[in-house]
Motif scaffolding. Structure first.
Motif, PDB file in Angstrom:
ATOM      1  N   UNK A 201       0.774  -1.073   0.041  1.00  0.00           N
ATOM      2  CA  UNK A 201       0.018  -0.131  -0.013  1.00  0.00           C
ATOM      3  C   UNK A 201       0.771   1.333   0.073  1.00  0.00           C
ATOM      4  N   UNK A 202       1.639   1.429   1.159  1.00  0.00           N
ATOM      5  CA  UNK A 202       2.432   2.541   1.157  1.00  0.00           C
ATOM      6  C   UNK A 202       1.635   3.767   1.472  1.00  0.00           C
ATOM      7  N   UNK A 203       2.644   5.031   2.019  1.00  0.00           N
ATOM      8  CA  UNK A 203       2.099   6.238   2.776  1.00  0.00           C
ATOM      9  C   UNK A 203       1.151   6.749   1.393  1.00  0.00           C
ATOM     10  N   UNK A 204       1.323   6.795   0.223  1.00  0.00           N
ATOM     11  CA  UNK A 204       0.423   7.620  -0.691  1.00  0.00           C
ATOM     12  C   UNK A 204      -0.389   6.658  -1.143  1.00  0.00           C
ATOM     13  N   UNK A 205      -1.805   6.593  -0.689  1.00  0.00           N
ATOM     14  CA  UNK A 205      -2.602   5.615  -0.900  1.00  0.00           C
ATOM     15  C   UNK A 205      -3.621   6.043  -2.040  1.00  0.00           C
ATOM     16  N   UNK A 206      -3.811   5.268  -3.084  1.00  0.00           N
ATOM     17  CA  UNK A 206      -4.853   5.653  -4.161  1.00  0.00           C
ATOM     18  C   UNK A 206      -5.456   4.481  -4.595  1.00  0.00           C
ATOM     19  N   UNK A 207      -6.725   4.648  -4.090  1.00  0.00           N
ATOM     20  CA  UNK A 207      -7.739   3.492  -4.399  1.00  0.00           C
ATOM     21  C   UNK A 207      -7.462   2.578  -5.873  1.00  0.00           C
ATOM     22  N   UNK A 208      -7.626   3.520  -6.961  1.00  0.00           N
ATOM     23  CA  UNK A 208      -7.261   2.666  -8.185  1.00  0.00           C
ATOM     24  C   UNK A 208      -5.950   1.804  -8.217  1.00  0.00           C
ATOM     25  N   UNK A 209      -4.884   2.554  -7.824  1.00  0.00           N
ATOM     26  CA  UNK A 209      -3.546   1.767  -7.760  1.00  0.00           C
ATOM     27  C   UNK A 209      -3.668   0.400  -7.046  1.00  0.00           C
ATOM     28  N   UNK A 210      -4.426   0.463  -5.904  1.00  0.00           N
ATOM     29  CA  UNK A 210      -4.600  -0.630  -5.167  1.00  0.00           C
ATOM     30  C   UNK A 210      -5.357  -1.899  -5.934  1.00  0.00           C
TER      31      UNK A 210
ATOM     32  N   UNK B 133       2.343  -2.525   4.539  1.00  0.00           N
ATOM     33  CA  UNK B 133       2.643  -1.096   4.619  1.00  0.00           C
ATOM     34  C   UNK B 133       1.673  -0.074   4.563  1.00  0.00           C
ATOM     35  N   UNK B 134       0.573  -0.296   5.397  1.00  0.00           N
ATOM     36  CA  UNK B 134      -0.675   0.368   5.510  1.00  0.00           C
ATOM     37  C   UNK B 134      -0.622   1.567   6.548  1.00  0.00           C
ATOM     38  N   UNK B 135      -0.481   2.857   6.042  1.00  0.00           N
ATOM     39  CA  UNK B 135      -0.449   4.039   6.786  1.00  0.00           C
ATOM     40  C   UNK B 135      -1.858   4.668   7.462  1.00  0.00           C
ATOM     41  N   UNK B 136      -2.782   4.308   6.864  1.00  0.00           N
ATOM     42  CA  UNK B 136      -4.050   4.827   7.423  1.00  0.00           C
ATOM     43  C   UNK B 136      -5.195   3.791   7.218  1.00  0.00           C
ATOM     44  N   UNK B 137      -6.377   4.125   7.945  1.00  0.00           N
ATOM     45  CA  UNK B 137      -7.388   3.127   7.592  1.00  0.00           C
ATOM     46  C   UNK B 137      -7.668   3.178   6.233  1.00  0.00           C
ATOM     47  N   UNK B 138      -8.217   1.736   5.522  1.00  0.00           N
ATOM     48  CA  UNK B 138      -8.520   1.615   4.292  1.00  0.00           C
ATOM     49  C   UNK B 138     -10.033   0.963   4.381  1.00  0.00           C
TER      50      UNK B 138
ATOM     51  N   UNK C  65      -2.854  -6.929   7.500  1.00  0.00           N
ATOM     52  CA  UNK C  65      -2.357  -5.844   7.342  1.00  0.00           C
ATOM     53  C   UNK C  65      -1.137  -5.580   8.175  1.00  0.00           C
ATOM     54  N   UNK C  66      -0.254  -4.832   7.510  1.00  0.00           N
ATOM     55  CA  UNK C  66       1.276  -4.669   8.180  1.00  0.00           C
ATOM     56  C   UNK C  66       0.916  -2.924   8.348  1.00  0.00           C
ATOM     57  N   UNK C  67       1.372  -2.557   9.484  1.00  0.00           N
ATOM     58  CA  UNK C  67       1.240  -0.960   9.845  1.00  0.00           C
ATOM     59  C   UNK C  67       2.071  -0.486  10.945  1.00  0.00           C
ATOM     60  N   UNK C  68       2.340   0.781  11.004  1.00  0.00           N
ATOM     61  CA  UNK C  68       3.214   1.276  12.083  1.00  0.00           C
ATOM     62  C   UNK C  68       2.290   1.918  13.158  1.00  0.00           C
ATOM     63  N   UNK C  69       0.905   1.634  12.978  1.00  0.00           N
ATOM     64  CA  UNK C  69      -0.097   2.352  13.737  1.00  0.00           C
ATOM     65  C   UNK C  69      -1.041   1.234  14.349  1.00  0.00           C
ATOM     66  N   UNK C  70      -1.097   1.002  15.695  1.00  0.00           N
ATOM     67  CA  UNK C  70      -2.088   0.073  16.377  1.00  0.00           C
ATOM     68  C   UNK C  70      -3.290   0.705  16.316  1.00  0.00           C
ATOM     69  N   UNK C  71      -3.623   2.051  16.031  1.00  0.00           N
ATOM     70  CA  UNK C  71      -4.990   2.531  15.722  1.00  0.00           C
ATOM     71  C   UNK C  71      -5.831   2.107  14.796  1.00  0.00           C
ATOM     72  N   UNK C  72      -4.633   1.798  13.368  1.00  0.00           N
ATOM     73  CA  UNK C  72      -5.214   1.545  12.218  1.00  0.00           C
ATOM     74  C   UNK C  72      -5.659   0.056  12.277  1.00  0.00           C
ATOM     75  N   UNK C  73      -4.979  -0.781  13.010  1.00  0.00           N
ATOM     76  CA  UNK C  73      -5.593  -2.272  13.181  1.00  0.00           C
ATOM     77  C   UNK C  73      -7.058  -2.286  13.898  1.00  0.00           C
TER      78      UNK C  73
ATOM     79  N   UNK D 269       4.039  12.779  12.146  1.00  0.00           N
ATOM     80  CA  UNK D 269       3.070  11.834  11.481  1.00  0.00           C
ATOM     81  C   UNK D 269       2.196  11.373  12.160  1.00  0.00           C
ATOM     82  N   UNK D 270       2.355  10.836  13.533  1.00  0.00           N
ATOM     83  CA  UNK D 270       1.513  10.323  14.386  1.00  0.00           C
ATOM     84  C   UNK D 270       0.417  11.391  14.935  1.00  0.00           C
ATOM     85  N   UNK D 271       1.092  12.512  15.114  1.00  0.00           N
ATOM     86  CA  UNK D 271       0.106  13.482  15.772  1.00  0.00           C
ATOM     87  C   UNK D 271      -0.938  13.871  14.604  1.00  0.00           C
ATOM     88  N   UNK D 272      -0.745  13.971  13.503  1.00  0.00           N
ATOM     89  CA  UNK D 272      -1.517  14.109  12.286  1.00  0.00           C
ATOM     90  C   UNK D 272      -2.564  12.844  12.417  1.00  0.00           C
TER      91      UNK D 272
END
Length: 378
Positions: A199-208, A251-256, A276-284, A375-378
């Motif tokens: 996935x990476x940081x720049x998330x584009x629905x059509x690319x996924x 590499x999911x950075x935000x909710x999908x 999914x793998x992510x740096x954010x427990x909140x996303x999980x 990034x986490x603050x945002x």
């Protein structure tokens, strides 16, 4: 306690016939030379097998290593690690008895010789045709505690767990663990498809959507469709027709939004799984996943990994070891950081270069921590 091990070694040697005992004592240097020769031969054989195996896995695609080859490579790597420990003990004079050192070196040499004799026959081929569920991904050796890997695997085998979130710091090894899981899933053939999408940081629905359909070898069905809603509907049907599958989003950075992408909700009824793998427990938690944390390596694990990458015999350099340990500490137990830093310092013996590297590492890590905090603050 520090005298217990030498005493035990001496006691063991006393059970050795006198002539053999004297031979161990008098010819220690010869035993060490033979030990190093066999160790180097085994290491070269291992590298040759690894190179040929990589070549076989690429032509044609879809092949997997023979189980015997995999087991041999795994055992040989462990044997070489053990041999390094023996060499360190002998060279550092851990044993007050030369005969004890000679016996230890001789025994380990015999063990390595057995591995050499049992090496896979490259002329018979090292790989076989793999399952059609997907292609194995290139990956590095898994280091650290395998408890997390086993926990993820257990969840995948449980019907009541449909979504798994693997989270941890960047570089802690989440992707590496999942690549090994991906490979194991292909070998087990319990799922009809195993799909990997980054996935990476720049998330584009059509690319996924494109990446998932490409993994399903059905991208042509989306190429002419530009409407996101219709693309999601088409992809949803593709995944349903793919049968019981595992979809890994790395590499999911935000909710999908699964609905927006066109991913059917995994459930025990359809037997599908989402990881999914992510740096954010909140996303999980937001995505309703079973949450599994990947922790950094322990100090001992980190040091072992660093030494294996930079040069195992570096432990004998008493001038550099204090700085080396500080460098390892700054890597914070992150395998990716350890491998990169060790690679840049491989073969370097100048203390000044090591001290400069330590200073630069501290400065860079400080900047990265600041960015990640924002990034986490945002």
């Amino acid at each position: 306690m520090e005298y217990v091990e030498p005493v035990v070694r001496i006691a063991n040697c006393l059970g050795t016939p006198v002539c053999k005992y004297l031979q161990y004592h008098r010819k220690l240097n010869g035993y060490v030379r033979n030990f190093k020769r066999i160790r180097d031969e085994l290491n070269c054989k291992m590298k040759d097998i690894e190179l040929q195996l990589k070549a076989e896995l690429l032509r044609p695609l879809g092949k997997i290593p023979k189980q015997g080859v995999e087991n041999w490579l795994k055992d040989v790597k462990e044997m070489i690690r053990e041999a390094q420990v023996v060499e360190n003990k002998v060279s550092n004079g851990r044993y007050i008895c030369r005969a004890c050192s000679g016996k230890l070196v001789d025994e380990k040499t015999r063990e390595m010789k057995e591995f050499l004799d049992k090496a896979p026959n490259a002329s018979e081929g090292l790989a076989i045709d793999g399952p059609s569920a997907g292609l194995p991904l290139p990956t590095s050796e898994l280091v650290g505690d395998e408890a997390v890997r086993n926990e993820i695997w257990a969840c995948l085998m449980q019907e009541e767990v449909s979504k798994i979130g693997v989270w941890g710091m960047g570089g802690v090894g989440k992707t590496t663990i999942m690549k090994h899981i991906h490979y194991d899933l292909l070998k087990q053939q319990r799922f009809e498809r195993v799909i990997w999408v980054t996935i990476s940081k720049e998330f584009y629905v059509m690319k996924v959507q494109d990446n998932i359909s490409r993994a399903l070898e059905s991208k042509e069905y989306l190429d002419k469709e530009e409407d996101k809603l219709r693309r999601a509907a088409i992809l949803s049907e593709m995944l349903k027709k793919a049968g019981k599958h595992v979809l890994i989003l790395d590499d999911v950075w935000d909710k999908v939004s699964l609905e927006e992408v066109g991913i059917p909700e995994p459930s025990d009824s359809n037997g599908c799984k989402l990881v999914l793998t992510t740096r954010s427990e909140h996303v999980c938690k937001y995505m309703g996943c079973k949450v599994i944390k990947v922790k950094p390596l322990s100090e001992e694990e980190a040091l072992i990994l660093f030494l294996s990458e930079v040069r195992p015999n570096m432990v004998q350099n008493q001038t550099l070891m204090p700085t080396l340990k500080l460098v390892v500490k700054e890597c914070a137990g992150l395998p990716l950081t350890i491998v990169i830093i060790a690679g840049t310092l491989r073969g370097e013996d100048d203390p000044l270069i090591w001290k400069n590297a330590l200073g630069e590492l501290k400065e860079r890590i400080g900047k990265v921590e600041e960015v990640e905090a924002k990034v986490i603050e945002r």
